[in-house]
Scaffold this motif. Structure first.
Motif, PDB file in Angstrom:
ATOM      1  N   GLN A  16       0.646  -1.142   0.100  1.00  0.00           N
ATOM      2  CA  GLN A  16       0.046   0.032   0.007  1.00  0.00           C
ATOM      3  C   GLN A  16       1.062   1.300  -0.050  1.00  0.00           C
ATOM      4  OE1 GLN A  16      -3.080  -0.087   2.896  1.00  0.00           O
ATOM      5  NE2 GLN A  16      -4.146  -1.551   1.856  1.00  0.00           N
ATOM      6  N   ILE A  17       0.442   2.261  -0.707  1.00  0.00           N
ATOM      7  CA  ILE A  17       0.833   3.469  -0.977  1.00  0.00           C
ATOM      8  C   ILE A  17       0.303   4.755   0.049  1.00  0.00           C
ATOM      9  CG2 ILE A  17       1.875   5.176  -2.526  1.00  0.00           C
ATOM     10  CD1 ILE A  17       1.906   3.005  -4.464  1.00  0.00           C
ATOM     11  N   ILE A  18       0.950   5.420   0.754  1.00  0.00           N
ATOM     12  CA  ILE A  18       0.460   6.405   1.339  1.00  0.00           C
ATOM     13  C   ILE A  18       1.126   7.837   0.948  1.00  0.00           C
ATOM     14  CG2 ILE A  18       0.238   7.775   3.648  1.00  0.00           C
ATOM     15  CD1 ILE A  18       0.078   4.915   5.338  1.00  0.00           C
ATOM     16  N   CYS A  19       0.258   8.787   0.470  1.00  0.00           N
ATOM     17  CA  CYS A  19       0.677   9.897  -0.107  1.00  0.00           C
ATOM     18  C   CYS A  19       1.067  10.943   0.809  1.00  0.00           C
ATOM     19  CB  CYS A  19      -0.023  10.341  -1.132  1.00  0.00           C
ATOM     20  SG  CYS A  19      -0.038   9.232  -2.673  1.00  0.00           S
ATOM     21  N   LYS A  20       2.220  11.852   1.073  1.00  0.00           N
ATOM     22  CA  LYS A  20       2.434  12.688   2.102  1.00  0.00           C
ATOM     23  C   LYS A  20       1.949  14.150   1.056  1.00  0.00           C
ATOM     24  CE  LYS A  20       5.706  14.869   5.047  1.00  0.00           C
ATOM     25  NZ  LYS A  20       7.281  14.773   5.356  1.00  0.00           N
ATOM     26  N   ILE A  21       0.840  14.980   1.558  1.00  0.00           N
ATOM     27  CA  ILE A  21       0.576  16.208   0.994  1.00  0.00           C
ATOM     28  C   ILE A  21       1.134  17.316   1.795  1.00  0.00           C
ATOM     29  CG2 ILE A  21      -1.369  17.613   0.144  1.00  0.00           C
ATOM     30  CD1 ILE A  21      -1.515  14.605  -1.028  1.00  0.00           C
ATOM     31  N   GLU A  22       2.311  18.068   1.043  1.00  0.00           N
ATOM     32  CA  GLU A  22       3.032  18.866   1.728  1.00  0.00           C
ATOM     33  C   GLU A  22       3.230  20.073   1.105  1.00  0.00           C
ATOM     34  OE1 GLU A  22       6.841  16.851   2.578  1.00  0.00           O
ATOM     35  OE2 GLU A  22       7.495  16.992   0.597  1.00  0.00           O
ATOM     36  N   ASN A  23       2.556  20.314   0.048  1.00  0.00           N
ATOM     37  CA  ASN A  23       2.687  21.691  -0.806  1.00  0.00           C
ATOM     38  C   ASN A  23       1.387  21.918  -1.578  1.00  0.00           C
ATOM     39  OD1 ASN A  23       2.742  19.908  -3.255  1.00  0.00           O
ATOM     40  ND2 ASN A  23       4.970  19.930  -3.253  1.00  0.00           N
ATOM     41  N   GLN A  24       1.612  23.004  -2.264  1.00  0.00           N
ATOM     42  CA  GLN A  24       0.539  23.721  -2.825  1.00  0.00           C
ATOM     43  C   GLN A  24      -0.043  22.720  -4.243  1.00  0.00           C
ATOM     44  OE1 GLN A  24      -1.170  26.702  -2.115  1.00  0.00           O
ATOM     45  NE2 GLN A  24      -2.834  25.985  -3.866  1.00  0.00           N
ATOM     46  N   GLU A  25       1.149  22.018  -4.880  1.00  0.00           N
ATOM     47  CA  GLU A  25       0.799  21.289  -5.929  1.00  0.00           C
ATOM     48  C   GLU A  25      -0.013  20.076  -5.538  1.00  0.00           C
ATOM     49  OE1 GLU A  25       3.180  18.983  -9.646  1.00  0.00           O
ATOM     50  OE2 GLU A  25       4.215  19.841  -7.803  1.00  0.00           O
ATOM     51  N   GLY A  26       0.321  19.386  -4.352  1.00  0.00           N
ATOM     52  CA  GLY A  26      -0.359  18.477  -3.551  1.00  0.00           C
ATOM     53  C   GLY A  26      -1.926  18.623  -3.366  1.00  0.00           C
ATOM     54  N   LEU A  27      -2.269  20.066  -3.034  1.00  0.00           N
ATOM     55  CA  LEU A  27      -3.625  20.341  -2.431  1.00  0.00           C
ATOM     56  C   LEU A  27      -4.269  20.424  -4.104  1.00  0.00           C
ATOM     57  CD1 LEU A  27      -3.115  23.336   0.451  1.00  0.00           C
ATOM     58  CD2 LEU A  27      -4.128  21.041   0.569  1.00  0.00           C
ATOM     59  N   GLU A  28      -3.785  21.099  -4.767  1.00  0.00           N
ATOM     60  CA  GLU A  28      -4.364  21.493  -6.363  1.00  0.00           C
ATOM     61  C   GLU A  28      -4.899  20.163  -6.802  1.00  0.00           C
ATOM     62  OE1 GLU A  28      -1.738  23.918  -8.285  1.00  0.00           O
ATOM     63  OE2 GLU A  28      -2.253  25.573  -7.198  1.00  0.00           O
ATOM     64  N   ASN A  29      -3.991  19.150  -6.580  1.00  0.00           N
ATOM     65  CA  ASN A  29      -4.118  17.718  -7.269  1.00  0.00           C
ATOM     66  C   ASN A  29      -4.770  16.698  -6.333  1.00  0.00           C
ATOM     67  OD1 ASN A  29      -3.092  18.155 -10.273  1.00  0.00           O
ATOM     68  ND2 ASN A  29      -1.653  18.950  -8.885  1.00  0.00           N
ATOM     69  N   TYR A  30      -5.324  17.059  -5.170  1.00  0.00           N
ATOM     70  CA  TYR A  30      -5.815  16.442  -4.076  1.00  0.00           C
ATOM     71  C   TYR A  30      -6.747  15.457  -4.490  1.00  0.00           C
ATOM     72  CZ  TYR A  30      -7.029  14.281   0.426  1.00  0.00           C
ATOM     73  OH  TYR A  30      -7.466  13.790   1.447  1.00  0.00           O
TER      74      TYR A  30
END
Length: 303
Positions: A16-30
């Protein structure tokens, strides 16, 4: 994410893969990330460097809410008890931050520098555990179940597995059951039950050690154990009831809700049952179907 799965190959798709959201790009493509990933980590410390600090709490609530609706586990991390890197006690604001993450719907909270660098790692863990337990004890899980259920219905159609899990959780809440027992080959049923927030222990029995590791502790309220076989449902129910009484999480005569199947194999769960917890020995009721045994896990049962 797709590239990682490609590198893992067909023999390792269970990883399993857990994605760490840590920047604006991650939020925009959440939304796209959430659809592809197995879980999400909300990295508030790094995120606060990318977006205005006063907007971090909004991003946290948005990500947790969407992950809850999608049934993906979400971890809230970084700067939870930051002052405990140097001090034996946290600030009251930090304890409130941990509690609010629980209220937001996070499955897990994570310490980083507090346990990696600081001398007060044990105190940090104990404070965080007590704060999470206190926050969970004050939640109205009936309202929480209704909220999650209504949100899922508005955005998606219930799958058969979600409908089964929703019925099991509603039954557990209505009966004030001691716990929900899930017999699962793949862990999907345990994930669906945890998604609807039953507000009580979810005990998952599986013959797959990898599934046990991926569900126990990561999914909210789920404690998983390996057994040799899921064929003898009645024997497993009796055995878990006996262990639950010994562990002190249930009393004789309490109710448990069981999610299981009339057949065996992945995707076979099609039944919700209400059983009474008894202290009788969990011997197999079918001599040709081995019940197995509970292996020691990170939970409350003894081996």
């Amino acid at each position: 994410i797709h590239k990682i799965r490609e590198v893992l190959g067909p023999d390792n798709q269970h990883v399993q893969i857990i994605c760490k959201i840590e920047n604006q790009e991650g939020l925009e493509n959440y939304d796209e990330i959430l659809e592809a990933t197995d879980g999400v980590m909300v990295a508030r410390g790094d995120l606060g460097m990318e977006i205005p600090p006063e907007k971090v709490f909004l991003a946290q609530k948005m990500m947790i809410r969407k992950a809850n609706i999608a049934g993906k586990p979400v971890v809230t991390a970084t700067q939870m008890l930051e002052s405990m890197i140097e001090n034996p006690r946290p600030t009251r604001a930090e304890c409130s931050d941990v509690a609010n993450a629980v209220y937001d719907g996070t499955d897990c909270v994570m310490l980083s520098g507090e346990t990696a660098n600081g001398p007060y790692f044990e105190q940090a863990i104990r404070v965080m555990a007590r704060t999470c337990a206190e926050a969970e004890s004050s939640q109205n899980f009936n309202s929480l179940f209704q909220s999650v259920s209504n949100s899922v219905k508005r955005r998606f159609n219930f799958s058969a597995g979600e409908s089964l899990a929703s019925s099991a959780v509603k039954t557990a809440i209505d009966l004030d059951a001691a716990f929900v027992l899930v017999l699962s080959e793949s862990g999907a049923s345990a994930r669906n039950v945890a998604k609807f927030r039953p507000g009580r222990h979810v005990i998952c029995l599986t013959p797959n050690a990898s599934v046990a590791r991926q569900t126990s502790g990561l999914l909210k309220g789920v404690h998983s154990y390996c057994v040799e076989s899921l064929e003898d449902t009645n024997g497993l129910v009796a055995m878990v009831g006996k262990y639950a009484i010994e562990a002190g999480i249930a009393k004789e005569g309490d109710k448990m809700v069981v999610v299981c199947g009339q057949t065996f194999g992945t995707g076979a769960n099609n039944q919700v049952k209400v059983e009474t917890v008894t202290a009788t020995d969990g011997a197999a009721t079918d001599s040709g179907a081995p019940t197995g045994f509970l292996q020691r896990g990170l939970s409350f049962f003894s081996s």
